[in-house]
Design a protein around this motif. Structure first.
Motif, PDB file in Angstrom:
ATOM      1  N   SER A  99       0.823  -1.210   0.000  1.00  0.00           N
ATOM      2  CA  SER A  99       0.000   0.000   0.000  1.00  0.00           C
ATOM      3  C   SER A  99       0.859   1.262   0.000  1.00  0.00           C
ATOM      4  CB  SER A  99      -0.932  -0.004   1.210  1.00  0.00           C
ATOM      5  OG  SER A  99      -1.671   1.182   1.273  1.00  0.00           O
ATOM      6  N   MET A 100       1.876   1.284   0.837  1.00  0.00           N
ATOM      7  CA  MET A 100       2.724   2.468   0.932  1.00  0.00           C
ATOM      8  C   MET A 100       3.488   2.726  -0.359  1.00  0.00           C
ATOM      9  SD  MET A 100       2.156   3.639   3.972  1.00  0.00           S
ATOM     10  CE  MET A 100       3.512   4.733   4.341  1.00  0.00           C
ATOM     11  N   ARG A 101       3.992   1.655  -0.977  1.00  0.00           N
ATOM     12  CA  ARG A 101       4.747   1.829  -2.215  1.00  0.00           C
ATOM     13  C   ARG A 101       3.848   2.312  -3.355  1.00  0.00           C
ATOM     14  NH1 ARG A 101       6.800  -3.003  -2.570  1.00  0.00           N
ATOM     15  NH2 ARG A 101       8.505  -2.446  -1.183  1.00  0.00           N
ATOM     16  N   ALA A 102       2.645   1.769  -3.456  1.00  0.00           N
ATOM     17  CA  ALA A 102       1.727   2.202  -4.510  1.00  0.00           C
ATOM     18  C   ALA A 102       1.317   3.661  -4.331  1.00  0.00           C
ATOM     19  CB  ALA A 102       0.494   1.293  -4.529  1.00  0.00           C
ATOM     20  N   THR A 103       1.077   4.066  -3.077  1.00  0.00           N
ATOM     21  CA  THR A 103       0.689   5.453  -2.815  1.00  0.00           C
ATOM     22  C   THR A 103       1.828   6.408  -3.115  1.00  0.00           C
ATOM     23  OG1 THR A 103      -0.831   4.699  -1.093  1.00  0.00           O
ATOM     24  CG2 THR A 103      -0.206   7.012  -1.063  1.00  0.00           C
ATOM     25  N   GLN A 104       3.033   6.049  -2.721  1.00  0.00           N
ATOM     26  CA  GLN A 104       4.191   6.902  -2.996  1.00  0.00           C
ATOM     27  C   GLN A 104       4.383   7.096  -4.490  1.00  0.00           C
ATOM     28  OE1 GLN A 104       7.970   5.287  -1.781  1.00  0.00           O
ATOM     29  NE2 GLN A 104       8.909   7.305  -1.605  1.00  0.00           N
ATOM     30  N   GLN A 105       4.257   6.042  -5.260  1.00  0.00           N
ATOM     31  CA  GLN A 105       4.428   6.144  -6.703  1.00  0.00           C
ATOM     32  C   GLN A 105       3.335   7.006  -7.335  1.00  0.00           C
ATOM     33  OE1 GLN A 105       4.559   2.356  -8.650  1.00  0.00           O
ATOM     34  NE2 GLN A 105       4.877   3.224 -10.694  1.00  0.00           N
ATOM     35  N   LEU A 115       1.483   9.421  -5.936  1.00  0.00           N
ATOM     36  CA  LEU A 115       1.630  10.830  -5.570  1.00  0.00           C
ATOM     37  C   LEU A 115       2.832  11.466  -6.257  1.00  0.00           C
ATOM     38  CD1 LEU A 115       0.796  10.735  -1.746  1.00  0.00           C
ATOM     39  CD2 LEU A 115      -0.664  11.485  -3.616  1.00  0.00           C
ATOM     40  N   ALA A 116       3.936  10.734  -6.353  1.00  0.00           N
ATOM     41  CA  ALA A 116       5.133  11.288  -6.991  1.00  0.00           C
ATOM     42  C   ALA A 116       4.877  11.560  -8.475  1.00  0.00           C
ATOM     43  CB  ALA A 116       6.307  10.331  -6.820  1.00  0.00           C
ATOM     44  N   GLU A 117       4.204  10.654  -9.159  1.00  0.00           N
ATOM     45  CA  GLU A 117       3.897  10.854 -10.572  1.00  0.00           C
ATOM     46  C   GLU A 117       2.895  11.993 -10.767  1.00  0.00           C
ATOM     47  OE1 GLU A 117       2.557   7.123 -11.997  1.00  0.00           O
ATOM     48  OE2 GLU A 117       4.570   6.200 -12.022  1.00  0.00           O
ATOM     49  N   GLY A 118       1.890  12.056  -9.884  1.00  0.00           N
ATOM     50  CA  GLY A 118       0.892  13.111 -10.023  1.00  0.00           C
ATOM     51  C   GLY A 118       1.430  14.491  -9.706  1.00  0.00           C
ATOM     52  N   ALA A 119       2.375  14.584  -8.751  1.00  0.00           N
ATOM     53  CA  ALA A 119       2.919  15.885  -8.366  1.00  0.00           C
ATOM     54  C   ALA A 119       3.727  16.521  -9.482  1.00  0.00           C
ATOM     55  CB  ALA A 119       3.787  15.737  -7.114  1.00  0.00           C
ATOM     56  N   ARG A 120       4.211  15.729 -10.437  1.00  0.00           N
ATOM     57  CA  ARG A 120       4.968  16.310 -11.559  1.00  0.00           C
ATOM     58  C   ARG A 120       4.075  17.156 -12.449  1.00  0.00           C
ATOM     59  NH1 ARG A 120       6.829  10.770 -12.141  1.00  0.00           N
ATOM     60  NH2 ARG A 120       8.787  10.451 -11.024  1.00  0.00           N
ATOM     61  N   GLU A 121       2.794  16.833 -12.538  1.00  0.00           N
ATOM     62  CA  GLU A 121       1.869  17.561 -13.392  1.00  0.00           C
ATOM     63  C   GLU A 121       0.872  18.401 -12.606  1.00  0.00           C
ATOM     64  OE1 GLU A 121      -0.021  14.728 -15.875  1.00  0.00           O
ATOM     65  OE2 GLU A 121       1.839  14.075 -16.868  1.00  0.00           O
ATOM     66  N   ASP A 122       0.637  18.075 -11.350  1.00  0.00           N
ATOM     67  CA  ASP A 122      -0.334  18.796 -10.523  1.00  0.00           C
ATOM     68  C   ASP A 122       0.366  19.259  -9.250  1.00  0.00           C
ATOM     69  OD1 ASP A 122      -2.495  19.841  -9.247  1.00  0.00           O
ATOM     70  OD2 ASP A 122      -3.711  18.020  -9.275  1.00  0.00           O
ATOM     71  N   ALA A 123       0.629  20.567  -9.176  1.00  0.00           N
ATOM     72  CA  ALA A 123       1.382  21.093  -8.027  1.00  0.00           C
ATOM     73  C   ALA A 123       0.608  20.977  -6.728  1.00  0.00           C
ATOM     74  CB  ALA A 123       1.744  22.558  -8.280  1.00  0.00           C
ATOM     75  N   SER A 124      -0.714  20.882  -6.795  1.00  0.00           N
ATOM     76  CA  SER A 124      -1.504  20.787  -5.567  1.00  0.00           C
ATOM     77  C   SER A 124      -1.270  19.471  -4.837  1.00  0.00           C
ATOM     78  CB  SER A 124      -2.991  20.942  -5.891  1.00  0.00           C
ATOM     79  OG  SER A 124      -3.441  19.905  -6.738  1.00  0.00           O
ATOM     80  N   ALA A 169      -7.643   9.366  -3.864  1.00  0.00           N
ATOM     81  CA  ALA A 169      -7.998  10.770  -4.080  1.00  0.00           C
ATOM     82  C   ALA A 169      -7.157  11.371  -5.212  1.00  0.00           C
ATOM     83  CB  ALA A 169      -7.800  11.569  -2.787  1.00  0.00           C
ATOM     84  N   ALA A 170      -5.858  11.046  -5.243  1.00  0.00           N
ATOM     85  CA  ALA A 170      -5.000  11.541  -6.319  1.00  0.00           C
ATOM     86  C   ALA A 170      -5.421  10.970  -7.668  1.00  0.00           C
ATOM     87  CB  ALA A 170      -3.538  11.183  -6.022  1.00  0.00           C
ATOM     88  N   ARG A 171      -5.779   9.700  -7.692  1.00  0.00           N
ATOM     89  CA  ARG A 171      -6.212   9.103  -8.954  1.00  0.00           C
ATOM     90  C   ARG A 171      -7.552   9.661  -9.423  1.00  0.00           C
ATOM     91  NH1 ARG A 171      -4.606   2.722  -7.792  1.00  0.00           N
ATOM     92  NH2 ARG A 171      -2.341   3.001  -8.037  1.00  0.00           N
ATOM     93  N   ASP A 172      -8.473   9.886  -8.470  1.00  0.00           N
ATOM     94  CA  ASP A 172      -9.760  10.481  -8.843  1.00  0.00           C
ATOM     95  C   ASP A 172      -9.571  11.896  -9.384  1.00  0.00           C
ATOM     96  OD1 ASP A 172     -11.035   8.203  -8.042  1.00  0.00           O
ATOM     97  OD2 ASP A 172     -11.609   8.972  -6.066  1.00  0.00           O
ATOM     98  N   ARG A 173      -8.652  12.645  -8.795  1.00  0.00           N
ATOM     99  CA  ARG A 173      -8.386  14.006  -9.265  1.00  0.00           C
ATOM    100  C   ARG A 173      -7.805  13.979 -10.682  1.00  0.00           C
ATOM    101  NH1 ARG A 173      -7.553  19.006  -6.962  1.00  0.00           N
ATOM    102  NH2 ARG A 173      -6.041  20.360  -8.002  1.00  0.00           N
ATOM    103  N   ALA A 174      -6.861  13.099 -10.909  1.00  0.00           N
ATOM    104  CA  ALA A 174      -6.271  12.994 -12.247  1.00  0.00           C
ATOM    105  C   ALA A 174      -7.310  12.543 -13.271  1.00  0.00           C
ATOM    106  CB  ALA A 174      -5.087  12.023 -12.223  1.00  0.00           C
ATOM    107  N   ARG A 175      -8.161  11.612 -12.891  1.00  0.00           N
ATOM    108  CA  ARG A 175      -9.193  11.133 -13.818  1.00  0.00           C
ATOM    109  C   ARG A 175     -10.211  12.237 -14.139  1.00  0.00           C
ATOM    110  NH1 ARG A 175     -10.288   7.061 -11.268  1.00  0.00           N
ATOM    111  NH2 ARG A 175     -12.086   7.747 -10.064  1.00  0.00           N
ATOM    112  N   ARG A 176     -10.558  13.038 -13.117  1.00  0.00           N
ATOM    113  CA  ARG A 176     -11.502  14.137 -13.350  1.00  0.00           C
ATOM    114  C   ARG A 176     -10.913  15.169 -14.294  1.00  0.00           C
ATOM    115  NH1 ARG A 176     -16.009  16.321 -10.860  1.00  0.00           N
ATOM    116  NH2 ARG A 176     -16.751  17.995 -12.244  1.00  0.00           N
ATOM    117  N   PHE A 177      -9.648  15.507 -14.104  1.00  0.00           N
ATOM    118  CA  PHE A 177      -8.998  16.447 -15.002  1.00  0.00           C
ATOM    119  C   PHE A 177      -8.960  15.906 -16.429  1.00  0.00           C
ATOM    120  CE2 PHE A 177      -6.332  18.780 -11.580  1.00  0.00           C
ATOM    121  CZ  PHE A 177      -7.461  19.512 -11.238  1.00  0.00           C
TER     122      PHE A 177
END
Length: 235
Positions: free
Chosen positions: A74-80, A82-91, A149-157
């Motif tokens: 769980s921790m490794r999947a979440t870290q990956q 968030l790290a990938e999403g933060a490159r495109e979404d500063a929030s 939450a990060a995946r839902d945000r990326a999917r909504r965008f």
């Protein structure tokens, strides 16, 4: 001559210093790459061992292995995520900072579970399992919440962008299918109008009146006492 030698020596020292700096940087980068590769390999081996223990062992040892495996996955999947999403979404950087704090508790619990795997007193370890499961469940739930939450945000965008793009494409398609005013027809009409204007006769200019004489002849005054000229005198 001495000034030239000094300049040459300074340049040589600068080149040597730059070379040494680049060498140190390259060695450091290579070392970090090797350490990262070794760490990844170690994690892969440890995950494989935990998976084998969770399936092959029963009782306390199997339960501890399963807890560690679920926590690490769980921790490794979440870290990956968030790290990938933060490159495109500063929030997502704030979410990544929260995960770093959560990750500290995860590492602490993983270390405790690892030590308990070597504990010879299995009964005492079994008594600790309910508390360990609760702590692991809280950490896993928090990590999963951040990840989804990060995946839902990326999917909504992505859905919003696709919707906007679809509307623009429909408008462009409608414009391309508008045959009521073709550019070729407009050009043909403009050319015909030009030809008609060139073929029409030009209007004749209105003649200007001749300019008046500067010194018009003075008319001869005829007085009543004058005699009419004789015919023989005309000529």
């Amino acid at each position: 001559m001495e000034a030239a030698l000094i300049i040459f020596a300074l340049m040589l020292l600068a080149v040597v210093g730059l070379g040494a700096y680049l060498t140190v940087k390259a060695v450091g980068a290579a070392k970090r790459g090797v350490e990262r590769t070794v760490a990844q390999a170690r994690r892969s081996v440890e995950d494989t061992t935990l998976r084998a223990k969770s399936f092959g062992q029963v009782g306390v040892a199997g339960a501890l292995a399963q807890l560690r495996l679920d926590l690490r996955t769980s921790m490794r999947a979440t870290q990956q995520a968030l790290a990938e999403g933060a490159r495109e979404d500063a929030s997502l950087r704030e979410s990544l900072a929260l995960f770093e704090r959560l990750s500290a508790h995860g590492h602490e619990l993983d270390g405790e579970l690892k030590r308990l795997e070597q504990e010879p007193d299995k009964q005492r370890t079994a008594a600790l399992l309910p508390d360990l499961r609760e702590r692991a469940g809280q950490i896993i739930q928090a990590a999963d919440s951040l990840r989804w939450a990060a995946r839902d945000r990326a999917r909504r965008f992505a859905e919003d962008e696709i919707s906007l793009l679809s509307e623009q494409i429909q408008m462009e398609s409608g414009a391309l299918r508008d045959w009521s005013r073709e550019p070729v027809d407009d050009l043909a009409a403009a050319a015909a109008e030009w030809d008609a204007s060139q073929a029409a006769p030009a209007p004749k200019p209105t003649p200007a009146p001749p300019p008046a004489a500067l010194n018009p002849p003075t008319p001869t005054m005829q007085y009543p006492w004058q005699k009419a000229p004789r015919p023989e005198s005309a000529g």
